[in-house]
Design an enzyme around this catalytic site. Structure first.
Site, mmCIF file in Angstrom:
data_model
loop_
_atom_site.group_PDB
_atom_site.id
_atom_site.type_symbol
_atom_site.label_atom_id
_atom_site.label_comp_id
_atom_site.label_asym_id
_atom_site.label_seq_id
_atom_site.Cartn_x
_atom_site.Cartn_y
_atom_site.Cartn_z
ATOM 1 N N ASP A 141 1.185 -1.272 0.048
ATOM 2 C CA ASP A 141 -0.195 0.349 0.256
ATOM 3 C C ASP A 141 0.921 1.350 0.063
ATOM 4 O O ASP A 141 1.789 1.361 0.658
ATOM 5 C CB ASP A 141 -1.465 0.195 1.358
ATOM 6 C CG ASP A 141 -1.903 0.772 1.138
ATOM 7 O OD1 ASP A 141 -2.665 1.161 0.788
ATOM 8 O OD2 ASP A 141 -1.542 2.194 2.055
ATOM 9 N N GLU B 269 0.866 -0.975 -4.870
ATOM 10 C CA GLU B 269 0.383 0.850 -5.358
ATOM 11 C C GLU B 269 1.132 1.905 -5.186
ATOM 12 O O GLU B 269 1.211 2.320 -4.231
ATOM 13 C CB GLU B 269 -0.757 0.003 -4.351
ATOM 14 C CG GLU B 269 -2.133 1.373 -4.607
ATOM 15 C CD GLU B 269 -2.381 2.595 -3.419
ATOM 16 O OE1 GLU B 269 -3.739 2.691 -3.391
ATOM 17 O OE2 GLU B 269 -2.065 1.616 -2.053
#
Length: 737
Positions: A418, A471
């Site tokens: 993330d 990401e």
């Protein structure tokens, strides 16, 4: 029976120096092993035990339980001492106001952690921290109990506390192992299921309770204690899956991901009901994902997190699955069942930042231990979180071990990292003057870059067949390039540019789409610069953005038609696929973590038809090599019509590795077009294998009667051409016979 009795209280040779006795009483003594347990002086062996609240203490022989002596209260309340005839192993029989307790003395055990463990922790390269630090059920010297170990180098004192010692931090003070800064203690006769915390007297003299950073299990929120986990090895059945998963993750294989927030996919009794456990998700989620044809399920972070509204993206327990859904063994059962069903499991994982909760990692020992000291480096303004100092060896190793724990201990197939962009840039989301440059004066976070490269190299080495996905929302070069070639080494990167541009386009009224034609064509310019995943994730259907179908313009019929066309475009363009739960059937309401998906909508034909469309797209994607083999190869994609902005028509060819073509045609207006001529690479019959306007999906059922004949008439740079009907707001797929 040996009637040897301890000398009376007047035997001051058993007393401690006053300052040490006071430190025990206050709970500030940093080295209790130096004064408690068995010691020897000129008069022989003696034993001290500090047991605040105890009424009396007997010493028993550990081998046969025979009485050896009675300890006498000395000097301060709770301190007991007595002389022993010899230093044989012993147990303590302690009389409390509520009854008797028989146990071994924690201060009778020697050093616990090995020197190699401590060295690797200090070097930031201990790859199995989950079974070194934290609470480990084990036997020491033939005694069953739990070994506790925690890194807190600047603490003045660390204790293990729980119901087993009435949460009294004076009872079980740990031993500090220099120079690693690790505190350790073995508590006999303790076992799995016991809740505990560390009571830390920090560098500034403040006292606080902390959860274990390397806990393998936790209490269910809102409770915040760690739990001694049952570390009995899980009986896995996925050997065959693990052997073949590496090939399934190659860039020429179909990867279609169903993104799930486990707490809100379904609930017992509706929106306000109880959460499904991992075993219940095994029963219900896995068959659903299989029916839909997805290859992987991706879970929003399952690491324990105090605030459910963070969706898991503010975790505090980087080694423990959330107790909201069951035990760690239950989570392993879920992963094993996914593998037996042929599904891969991806976990979202957060090495960028952590929450400020007082029981967590923030200022863990009174210093900036896990985070950067300066707020310009160590505090994330957007999320009110602290930023991991990955330049510190121990923190680097802590997060590296966390990643390996999920991949090796739980057999997870991939981690989706993330917020990579926030890690790469020191000035991420910061104003000028609010960030600190690196040693070269640049804005790159060199420590985080080194960590990410090391992470990807170590995963390739230690977790065969597993991959790491980024990401990453910027133009950072070489995200999926091998580290040996100067890249970051990720297997895949989310294509946030594709997501942004195509959603901008599809949200426009078709009348105005001709002016935004480039939003659909521009992503193909860089589509092969990385190995991409095309993501329609949870972030696109929350925080006021509305659901995916609510972004679509027009009346209800047009909204569904636009949604079907958009999904068909996504599934036929280069890149692996990711779709967040609820988008597959056109949920109207924006996603909320507090309620389940609106499953009742599947009783309505258009919603059911949309779900069928996604299942059929997955089937086409998996069975037609042209749709997946060259996802990262520019030879696998060719525009046929990319400049018809007047009609908002797009046509492209996908090619397999062997060169076999598949034609995709998209009409992004509600106007049907008859006799639209397109160039194709082969003359002869072309079969219409998919039409998003089909009646079974809720469309108007306009099409080409199943097949078309291409003429030997060159067009659009192709050797042949055909004339076809373009249904309104629809995508058609053609395959040569």
């Amino acid at each position: 029976m040996n009637d040897f009795t301890a000398r009376p209280v007047l035997d001051r040779t058993l007393w401690l120096p006053e300052e040490e006795a006071e430190a025990l009483a206050r709970g500030s003594h940093g080295n209790p092993f130096s004064v408690l347990g068995i010691h020897e002086d000129d008069d022989g062996y003696f034993l001290r035990a500090f047991l605040p609240g105890a009424l009396g203490v007997d010493v028993l022989d550990r081998e046969d339980g025979s009485f050896r002596c009675c300890l006498t209260g000395v000097q301060i309340p709770g301190l007991f001492a007595g002389r022993l005839p010899h230093a044989a192993r012993y147990t303590l029989r302690i009389r409390w106001s509520g009854g008797e307790q028989e146990t071994e003395d924690p201060y009778s055990f020697g050093l616990l952690l090995g020197e190699m463990d401590l060295y690797l922790i200090g070097e930031g390269n201990h790859r199995n921290l989950g079974h070194c630090l934290g609470a480990q059920p084990m036997e020491v010297d033939g005694v069953a109990g739990v070994r506790f170990a925690v890194w807190a180098p600047n603490a003045r004192r660390v204790s293990v506390v729980g119901n087993f010692n009435s949460w009294d931090g004076r009872r079980h003070v740990m031993r500090l192992r220099h120079p690693a800064g690790v505190w350790e203690l073995f508590l006999p006769r303790l076992g799995p299921g016991e809740s505990y915390k560390y009571e830390i007297l920090d560098a500034h003299g403040a006292l606080g309770l902390r959860a274990d950073p390397v806990a393998l299990a936790t209490e269910a929120p809102p409770r915040t204690a760690s739990v001694v986990a049952d570390t009995t090895p899980f009986n896995w059945h996925d050997k065959e899956w693990l052997a073949r998963r590496g090939a399934a993750h190659e860039s020429d294989r179909p990867i279609s991901i169903y993104e799930v927030h486990a707490a809100s996919w379904r609930k017992h009794g509706g929106d306000n009901g109880e959460l499904y456990t991992w075993r219940e998700l095994t029963e219900h989620l896995i068959p659903y994902v299989l029916e839909m044809g997805f290859t992987h399920v991706e879970l929003l972070p399952v690491m324990e997190h105090p605030f459910g509204g963070s969706w898991g993206y503010q975790p505090l327990s980087q080694f423990a699955p959330s107790a909201r859904f069951g035990t760690p063994a239950d989570f392993a059962f879920f992963v094993d069942a996914c593998h037996l069903a042929g599904l891969g499991v991806i976990l979202d994982w957060v090495p960028a930042h952590f929450p400020t909760d007082p029981h967590g990692l923030a200022r863990f020992d009174g210093t900036a231990l896990y985070e950067y000291e300066h707020p310009f480096e160590g505090f994330h303004q957007d999320w009110d979180t602290y930023i991991y100092n990955l330049g510190r060896r121990e923190v680097h190793g802590f997060m590296l071990a966390s990643a390996l724990h999920w991949l090796r201990h739980f057999h997870v197939d991939a981690l989706r990292v993330d917020a990579v962009a926030s890690m790469l840039y020191r000035n991420y989301s910061r104003n000028e003057g609010e960030w600190i440059p690196n040693k070269y004066g640049g804005h790159e976070n060199l420590e985080a870059i080194d960590f990410l490269r090391h992470l990807n190299d170590v995963v390739a080495e230690e977790a065969s067949g597993a991959v790491v996905i980024a990401e990453e929302s910027t133009a950072w070069p070489g995200v999926t390039k091998p580290t040996a070639e100067g890249g970051l080494g990720f297997a895949y990167k989310w294509n946030m540019g594709w997501m942004h541009d195509t959603l901008e386009y599809i949200a426009k009224d078709p009348v105005y789409r001709s002016y935004a034609h480039h939003d659909m064509t521009f992503p193909m310019i860089y589509a092969f610069s990385e190995h991409y995943v095309l993501p329609i994730s949870h972030d696109e259907v929350v925080h006021g953005k509305g659901s995916l179908i609510s972004k679509m313009p027009g009346d209800e019929w047009q909204q569904f038609a636009n949604l079907r066309a958009y999904l068909a475009t996504m599934w036929t363009q280069p890149g692996k696929k990711l779709l967040f739960m609820g988008c597959e059937f056109g949920q109207w309401r924006e996603w909320s973590h507090d309620r389940q998906l609106d499953w009742s909508l599947l009783g309505e034909p258009r919603h059911a038809g949309t779900r069928q469309l996604v299942a059929d797209l997955n089937q086409l994607y998996a069975t037609h090599p042209a749709l997946h083999e060259c996802d990262s190869d520019p030879h696998g994609f060719t525009w046929v019509v990319g400049n018809d902005d007047t009609n908002s028509v797009f046509a492209w060819l996908r090619l397999s590795a062997a060169g076999k073509p598949l034609l995709v045609v998209a009409n992004m207006t509600p106007v049907p077009r008859e006799g639209y001529r397109l160039g194709v690479p082969l003359p002869g019959r072309w079969e219409e294998i998919f039409n998003s306007d089909a009646g079974c999906y809720g469309g108007s059922n306009l099409g080409n009667m199943g097949e078309l004949m291409a003429e030997d008439a060159p067009l659009h740079g192709q050797t042949a051409s055909l004339a076809m009907t373009l249904p309104p707001l629809a995508v058609v797929i053609l395959l040569p016979f």
